[in-house]
Design a protein around this motif. Structure first.
Motif, PDB file in Angstrom:
ATOM      1  N   GLY A 199       0.804  -1.203   0.000  1.00 55.05           N
ATOM      2  CA  GLY A 199       0.000   0.000   0.000  1.00 55.05           C
ATOM      3  C   GLY A 199       0.838   1.255   0.000  1.00 55.05           C
ATOM      4  N   VAL A 200       0.152   2.377   0.008  1.00 54.93           N
ATOM      5  CA  VAL A 200       0.792   3.689   0.029  1.00 54.93           C
ATOM      6  C   VAL A 200       0.257   4.476   1.211  1.00 54.93           C
ATOM      7  N   VAL A 201       1.170   5.077   1.956  1.00 51.83           N
ATOM      8  CA  VAL A 201       0.848   5.901   3.119  1.00 51.83           C
ATOM      9  C   VAL A 201       1.127   7.348   2.745  1.00 51.83           C
ATOM     10  N   GLU A 202       0.106   8.207   2.877  1.00 53.26           N
ATOM     11  CA  GLU A 202       0.234   9.611   2.483  1.00 53.26           C
ATOM     12  C   GLU A 202      -0.001  10.517   3.685  1.00 53.26           C
ATOM     13  N   TYR A 203       0.953  11.392   3.946  1.00 48.38           N
ATOM     14  CA  TYR A 203       0.899  12.310   5.077  1.00 48.38           C
ATOM     15  C   TYR A 203       0.393  13.684   4.638  1.00 48.38           C
ATOM     16  N   PRO A 204      -0.148  14.458   5.579  1.00 53.04           N
ATOM     17  CA  PRO A 204      -0.672  15.781   5.204  1.00 53.04           C
ATOM     18  C   PRO A 204       0.391  16.744   4.706  1.00 53.04           C
ATOM     19  N   ASP A 205       1.652  16.503   5.002  1.00 50.10           N
ATOM     20  CA  ASP A 205       2.709  17.388   4.514  1.00 50.10           C
ATOM     21  C   ASP A 205       3.173  17.035   3.103  1.00 50.10           C
ATOM     22  N   GLY A 206       2.510  16.060   2.484  1.00 49.11           N
ATOM     23  CA  GLY A 206       2.839  15.676   1.117  1.00 49.11           C
ATOM     24  C   GLY A 206       3.715  14.448   0.994  1.00 49.11           C
ATOM     25  N   GLY A 207       4.230  13.934   2.105  1.00 48.03           N
ATOM     26  CA  GLY A 207       5.049  12.731   2.048  1.00 48.03           C
ATOM     27  C   GLY A 207       4.237  11.530   1.594  1.00 48.03           C
ATOM     28  N   ARG A 208       4.814  10.740   0.668  1.00 50.53           N
ATOM     29  CA  ARG A 208       4.130   9.559   0.124  1.00 50.53           C
ATOM     30  C   ARG A 208       5.100   8.389   0.150  1.00 50.53           C
ATOM     31  N   TYR A 209       4.655   7.274   0.730  1.00 52.29           N
ATOM     32  CA  TYR A 209       5.547   6.135   0.953  1.00 52.29           C
ATOM     33  C   TYR A 209       4.860   4.851   0.506  1.00 52.29           C
ATOM     34  N   ALA A 210       5.481   4.140  -0.414  1.00 54.01           N
ATOM     35  CA  ALA A 210       4.981   2.835  -0.835  1.00 54.01           C
ATOM     36  C   ALA A 210       5.607   1.766   0.057  1.00 54.01           C
ATOM     37  N   VAL A 211       4.780   0.862   0.556  1.00 52.86           N
ATOM     38  CA  VAL A 211       5.232  -0.163   1.499  1.00 52.86           C
ATOM     39  C   VAL A 211       4.689  -1.521   1.059  1.00 52.86           C
ATOM     40  N   ALA A 212       5.522  -2.548   1.154  1.00 53.74           N
ATOM     41  CA  ALA A 212       5.088  -3.925   0.890  1.00 53.74           C
ATOM     42  C   ALA A 212       5.583  -4.797   2.038  1.00 53.74           C
ATOM     43  N   VAL A 213       4.662  -5.484   2.709  1.00 54.60           N
ATOM     44  CA  VAL A 213       5.016  -6.352   3.829  1.00 54.60           C
ATOM     45  C   VAL A 213       4.417  -7.734   3.576  1.00 54.60           C
ATOM     46  N   PHE A 214       5.265  -8.751   3.670  1.00 56.59           N
ATOM     47  CA  PHE A 214       4.844 -10.131   3.441  1.00 56.59           C
ATOM     48  C   PHE A 214       5.274 -10.970   4.633  1.00 56.59           C
ATOM     49  N   THR A 215       4.338 -11.688   5.237  1.00 57.27           N
ATOM     50  CA  THR A 215       4.656 -12.504   6.406  1.00 57.27           C
ATOM     51  C   THR A 215       4.235 -13.949   6.184  1.00 57.27           C
ATOM     52  N   ARG A 216       4.957 -14.835   6.856  1.00 56.38           N
ATOM     53  CA  ARG A 216       4.632 -16.268   6.823  1.00 56.38           C
ATOM     54  C   ARG A 216       4.746 -16.806   8.242  1.00 56.38           C
ATOM     55  N   ALA A 217       3.690 -17.444   8.716  1.00 57.94           N
ATOM     56  CA  ALA A 217       3.677 -18.056  10.042  1.00 57.94           C
ATOM     57  C   ALA A 217       4.038 -19.527   9.931  1.00 57.94           C
ATOM     58  N   ALA A 218       4.407 -20.122  11.038  1.00 61.01           N
ATOM     59  CA  ALA A 218       4.762 -21.542  11.038  1.00 61.01           C
ATOM     60  C   ALA A 218       3.525 -22.420  10.946  1.00 61.01           C
ATOM     61  N   GLU A 219       2.409 -21.958  11.532  1.00 57.85           N
ATOM     62  CA  GLU A 219       1.196 -22.764  11.592  1.00 57.85           C
ATOM     63  C   GLU A 219       0.050 -22.057  10.880  1.00 57.85           C
TER      64      GLU A 219
END
Length: 288
Positions: free
Chosen positions: A241-261
């Motif tokens: 996703g993308v996180v956008e701040y009121p000061d104009g900062g824009r950050y693309a983030v990708a997080v992938f997790t895997r659990a054991a069970e």
């Protein structure tokens, strides 16, 4: 970030980038990861690129009967009657509520080759889509030797079961890397993934995703906008996703997790997506 993943009892991969400056950081950012429902974002891009070229009509109306719709827990997948909807609104459903039936209807019009050609054209060869939701479910049942998803859940903890499942192996299913997936989001936000009007529609759809328990949970402020797409499959919980701040900062983030069970409810795995994304974005903002 690595400590947060360990404390949540998951393995994690992450990439975050300041869309406007290119500053970045990550954990295993170039490791292949399973997309699960995140594949719907490359499909969305390919759909709108074809629409912009006039190859398909986004207003084309499609009627889907209950007996021909792909399984899933949301949207058209759980409706009881015939549904008629435009291709564009089916695309909206596949993003906002991760509707598998809607996604497969869009995929049927776009096709695997067009999705991967779009990714190649955007310089993102590390992202590959191998099939739609129905293909994924068929592979799960074939690999597990089960007759349905309910039986698969019941037998998921059998020794060796998870290792047999191709949809959990990035070499055998739709996959990408966190870095290339943030690259795809950045292109959407910079109006480079498709013409500007189509990119604006994609941003609108991603901004209407309804799930607040992963990426959005890391940014609980009314003046921060979070747009994204989740992916969930047995031991996997993801979000880009993308996180956008009121000061104009824009950050693309990708997080992938895997659990054991494999568990249906995993609040710590969900929460760590937002927690690690916040750590990454705050670090990027300190050097903005």
């Amino acid at each position: 970030m690595e400590r947060a993943f360990r404390e949540a009892d998951v393995s994690g991969r992450l990439h975050a980038v300041d869309i406007d400056t290119g500053r970045e950081l990550g954990v295993g950012a170039d490791d292949p990861v399973v997309l699960a429902s995140v594949y719907k974002v490359p499909l969305l891009v390919a759909f709108f690129r074809l629409a912009a070229r006039g190859v398909l009509d986004p207003a084309e109306r499609i009627t889907l009967r209950p007996d021909e719709r792909t399984e899933g827990g949301t949207g058209l997948s759980v409706m009881l009657d015939d549904v008629t909807m435009s291709l564009r609104d089916l695309a909206l459903m596949m993003i906002t509520v991760s509707d598998n039936a809607a996604a497969d209807a869009v995929y049927a019009r776009v096709g695997r080759d067009e999705v991967n050609a779009a990714l190649d054209g955007l310089g993102l060869p590390g992202i590959r889509v191998t099939g739609d939701g129905r293909d994924l479910f068929d592979a799960l049942l074939a690999d597990s030797g089960t007759s349905g998803l309910g039986e698969l859940w019941q037998r998921a903890d059998e020794p060796g079961m998870l290792d047999r499942l191709g949809p959990l192996d990035p070499s055998r299913t739709s996959a990408g890397t966190p870095r290339e997936l943030t690259g795809l989001l950045s292109l959407i936000w910079l109006d480079r993934a498709a013409p500007a009007a189509e990119c604006a529609l994609m941003r609108r759809m991603l901004g209407h995703q309804v799930w607040p328990h992963r990426l959005s949970a890391g940014f609980p402020r009314d003046d921060i906008r979070v747009s994204g797409k989740t992916g969930t499959l047995l031991t996997l919980r993801n979000e880009i996703g993308v996180v956008e701040y009121p000061d104009g900062g824009r950050y693309a983030v990708a997080v992938f997790t895997r659990a054991a069970e494999p568990v249906a409810v995993a609040p710590r795995a969900d929460a760590v997506i937002g927690a690690t994304a916040r750590i990454a974005v705050e670090a990027l903002r300190r050097v903005r």
